[in-house]
Scaffold this active site. Structure first.
Site, PDB file in Angstrom:
ATOM      1  N   CYS A   2      53.278  -9.709  29.852  1.00 47.17           N
ATOM      2  CA  CYS A   2      54.022 -10.878  29.362  1.00 47.17           C
ATOM      3  C   CYS A   2      54.328 -10.745  27.865  1.00 47.17           C
ATOM      4  CB  CYS A   2      53.189 -12.139  29.580  1.00 47.17           C
ATOM      5  SG  CYS A   2      52.737 -12.378  31.293  1.00 47.17           S
ATOM      6  N   TRP A  75      55.377 -11.728  33.328  1.00 48.06           N
ATOM      7  CA  TRP A  75      55.289 -10.619  34.300  1.00 48.06           C
ATOM      8  C   TRP A  75      54.253 -11.084  35.294  1.00 48.06           C
ATOM      9  CZ3 TRP A  75      51.601  -6.170  34.463  1.00 48.06           C
ATOM     10  CH2 TRP A  75      52.055  -5.127  35.289  1.00 48.06           C
ATOM     11  N   GLY A 100      48.011 -12.027  29.762  1.00 49.75           N
ATOM     12  CA  GLY A 100      46.708 -11.490  30.167  1.00 49.75           C
ATOM     13  C   GLY A 100      46.334 -12.009  31.538  1.00 49.75           C
ATOM     14  N   LYS A 484      57.614  11.102  35.256  1.00 50.47           N
ATOM     15  CA  LYS A 484      58.851  10.644  34.599  1.00 50.47           C
ATOM     16  C   LYS A 484      59.922  10.363  35.636  1.00 50.47           C
ATOM     17  CE  LYS A 484      58.159  10.028  31.366  1.00 50.47           C
ATOM     18  NZ  LYS A 484      57.088   9.462  31.080  1.00 50.47           N
ATOM     19  N   HIS A 503      48.037  26.166  50.759  1.00 46.66           N
ATOM     20  CA  HIS A 503      46.801  25.600  51.344  1.00 46.66           C
ATOM     21  C   HIS A 503      47.048  24.244  51.989  1.00 46.66           C
ATOM     22  CE1 HIS A 503      44.551  28.917  49.691  1.00 46.66           C
ATOM     23  NE2 HIS A 503      45.216  28.738  48.552  1.00 46.66           N
TER      24      HIS A 503
HETATM   25  C1  AGP Z   1      54.612   6.461  30.636  1.00 49.83           C
HETATM   26  O1  AGP Z   1      55.889   6.956  31.062  1.00 49.83           O
HETATM   27  C2  AGP Z   1      54.113   5.432  31.544  1.00 49.83           C
HETATM   28  N1  AGP Z   1      54.963   4.295  31.456  1.00 49.83           N
HETATM   29  C3  AGP Z   1      52.645   5.096  31.476  1.00 49.83           C
HETATM   30  O2  AGP Z   1      52.049   6.041  32.320  1.00 49.83           O
HETATM   31  C4  AGP Z   1      51.912   5.160  30.104  1.00 49.83           C
HETATM   32  O3  AGP Z   1      51.897   6.475  29.629  1.00 49.83           O
HETATM   33  C5  AGP Z   1      50.466   4.706  30.334  1.00 49.83           C
HETATM   34  O4  AGP Z   1      50.493   3.373  30.775  1.00 49.83           O
HETATM   35  C6  AGP Z   1      49.582   4.816  29.087  1.00 49.83           C
HETATM   36  O5  AGP Z   1      50.070   3.957  28.094  1.00 49.83           O
HETATM   37  P1  AGP Z   1      49.504   4.132  26.590  1.00 49.83           P
HETATM   38  O6  AGP Z   1      49.912   5.496  26.143  1.00 49.83           O
HETATM   39  O7  AGP Z   1      50.128   3.037  25.798  1.00 49.83           O
HETATM   40  O8  AGP Z   1      47.992   4.003  26.666  1.00 49.83           O
END
Ligand code: AGP
Length: 607
Positions: A2, A75, A100, A484, A503
């Site tokens: 959010c 969200w 949160g 990605k 495998h």
């Molecule tokens: C990245 O493309 C993703 N959206 C996600 O995996 C992100 O890397 C992950 O949530 C970690 O976030 P941070 O680097 O802010 O801790």
């Protein structure tokens, strides 16, 4: 995740609040709303859907007019996206917005039910609003302190009390919240981009701090009602950094910002041709004795750790374990004195990564944070800290943050290997010079591989599922390529060690299953090509991301993206770029919301 905003000043603030919320859209949301004091009354306007829906509703029903208010982009966690579940939520005397999760909201709701409180929504936030209302005794600060002591979970709150129309209150408990300081006006926000148009000066609220804002004054208290003096921070990037700057999406802009991001991150840490991390609290003396290294992170950040593992083990000969943070914290890790735990995080607020940091410290390990967001929780709690200087990363899919995380892992690996006497200064200079040369090569790749990446994405858009394969560093890289692609194109993708296909997984290969192979490691070229031939001979459409100096039989693949060759060890920083471009264009072609993919948030500040 959010978004919270708030304003206390002299402007008619509905537009200010909605504008500030628009700068938080990158966090992902499904509804929005504001609450504004109008002639002493709290006026609420909220709607399911994007901010445009809220604007339309206010046009139809009349916009609240006043100089003090709060706003929110939701969200959904508790209760589906709907008008009634949108924030703000109110009790008779109080209205709030929340970021949160309240983990004990059910028992609190039962308690309030027993007191005859009636609820209109399914949200945990309304429980907080009604609990504030239940405890309200005419003193907002006492009410807030009493209420938050009953809450379990993570929360940031923006609060207005009907009897105090000139002020807003803000509370931080895990979920980030800042207080923007203007001239005759003050703000609250979940993140800096929301206030940059109005001010670059802000306070970072710490855990369980409570801010009280009027247009002329900001006071910050701790949970014991003691006034707290805070350092005033200044955002070192301007508003345009949080805008698209003429690009269609933030993601493609941030892909193109990578050369500059690497320069901003690496160059200040090089002295006389060698890494120098003293400003980060890192010297040969205090790293040379580490026996074991753990890299703990989530998602893309964890994938940067995987590349770091290969490089650190190859150069410094120190065992490196890479863990997903949500696994590390619950597997009773064998970590202690003499070990180093590296936490990688773009946002510095990822709940699992922050918890892993705290666990590592409690077990006696030294901790190093590699973080992009200045002043974030992980940055402030680690023993040692290396900031990446990628600037704000707005797109949910991480690109420039990933590439600078790689650059820092290389710098640290070079420094550690030198400190342990595993490489000579001459070798270290050579590796460092190669690293410094990466930005210019990426500039070339951005020009040379863009059209090919676009073309290849046209071959992927109708796929239901695909494999990303590689060996060694290429396997580590394929993990990131796979994430990605799937997170923004919604095509199922899996990364697989090329040597492991036979495998079991090779049974999936048909002409419906494209395979993207990352082939950049000289010593593994032959082996990887034989794996490519295995899948090609079973009908797969094969795309290879390789280097221009590799000779590979054209019958072994269908399409090829070539990148310039450099030291094998640094190839991940180059091969990452076409992977990002292929993912981006595939998502665009599939008509997805590239910057804000469904179900995702930019930073996961809840478990
Ligand atoms: C990245 O493309 C993703 N959206 C996600 O995996 C992100 O890397 C992950 O949530 C970690 O976030 P941070 O680097 O802010 O801790």
């Amino acid at each position: 995740m959010c978004g919270i905003v708030g304003y206390a000043g002299s402007r008619d603030c509905s537009d200010v609040l909605v504008d500030a919320l628009s700068k938080l859209e990158y966090r992902g949301y499904d509804s929005a709303g504001i609450a504004v004091f109008e002639n002493g009354e709290i006026k609420v306007s909220k709607a399911q859907g994007k901010l445009e829906m809220l604007r339309k509703k206010m046009e139809a029903e009349g916009k609240p007019h006043g100089c003090v208010g709060i706003g929110h982009t939701r969200w959904a966690t508790h209760g589906e996206p709907s008008d009634v579940n949108s924030h703000p939520h109110s009790g008779a005397d109080v209205t709030i917005v929340h970021n949160g999760i309240i983990e004990n909201y059910r028992e609190l709701k039962d308690f309030l039910d027993s007191k005859g409180v009636e609820f209109v929504s399914e949200t945990d936030t309304e429980v907080v609003a009604q609990l504030l209302n239940y405890y309200y005794d005419g003193s907002p600060l006492d009410t807030i302190i009493k209420t938050i002591r009953e809450l379990e979970g993570s929360f940031a709150l923006g609060i207005i009390f009907a009897a105090f129309p000139d002020r807003i209150y803000a509370v931080r408990h895990e979920s980030p919240l800042i207080v923007g300081v203007g001239d005759g006006e003050n703000y609250i926000a979940s993140d800096v981009p929301a206030i940059l148009k109005y001010t670059r000066d802000y306070y970072l609220l710490d855990h369980d701090e409570i801010a009280v804002l009027t247009k002329d004054e900001v006071r910050i208290y701790d949970e014991h009602k003691e006034l707290v003096s805070k350092e005033l921070m200044t955002a070192d990037w301007d508003e345009s950094a949080a805008e698209k700057g003429g690009y269609e999406h933030f993601m493609i802009k941030e892909i193109h910002e990578q050369p500059n991001a690497i320069n901003m991150t690496v160059k200040p840490r090089i002295r006389d041709g060698l890494p120098n991390l003293e400003e980060c609290g890192i010297t040969h003396e205090n790293i040379k004795d580490f026996k074991n290294i753990f890299v703990v992170a989530c998602g893309t950040a964890m994938h940067a750790g995987l590349v770091g593992k290969y490089v650190i083990e190859k150069l410094a000969r120190v065992p490196v374990t890479v863990d997903i943070a949500s696994e590390f914290r619950y597997r009773s890790p064998i970590v202690g004195e003499g070990d180093l735990v590296i936490i990688i995080s773009q946002s510095g607020e990822t709940a699992d990564s922050l918890a892993a940091l705290r666990l590592a410290k409690s077990l006696g390990a030294k901790t190093l944070a590699i973080v992009n967001a200045k002043g974030s929780s992980i940055a402030r709690e680690a023993d040692m800290l290396i900031y990446t200087h990628a600037g704000p990363e707005i797109a949910v899919a991480s690109t420039k943050a990933y590439i600078v995380q790689l650059s820092v892992m290389y710098l640290f690996a070079f420094e550690l290997a030198l400190a342990k006497g595993r490489i000579t200064e001459e070798k270290c200079r050579k590796l460092t010079a190669s690293l410094l040369g990466v930005p210019d090569i990426i500039e070339k790749i951005l020009k040379s591989s863009l059209e090919k990446s676009q073309y290849i994405s046209t071959k992927l858009i109708s796929a239901d599922s695909l494999l990303y394969i590689g060996r060694g560093l290429d396997y580590a890289l394929s993990m990131e390529g796979s994430l990605k692609l799937k997170e923004i194109s919604y095509i199922h993708s899996e990364s697989y060690a090329a040597g492991e296909l036979k495998h079991g997984t090779i049974s999936l290969i048909t002409d419906e299953m494209p395979v993207i192979a990352v082939v950049t490691q000289s010593d593994l070229l032959e082996k990887t090509v034989s794996n490519i031939v295995e899948v090609k001979s079973r009908g797969a459409m094969v795309i290879i991301i390789s280097r221009e100096d590799f000779t590979i039989d054209e019958k072994a693949y269908d399409f090829r993206i070539d990148i310039p060759a450099m030291d094998d060890m640094l190839m991940p920083m180059l091969a990452a770029v076409p992977m990002q471009l292929v993912a981006y264009y595939t998502s665009v072609l599939r008509g997805n919301d590239v910057d804000k993919p469904r179900n995702l948030a930019k930073s996961v500040t809840v478990e």
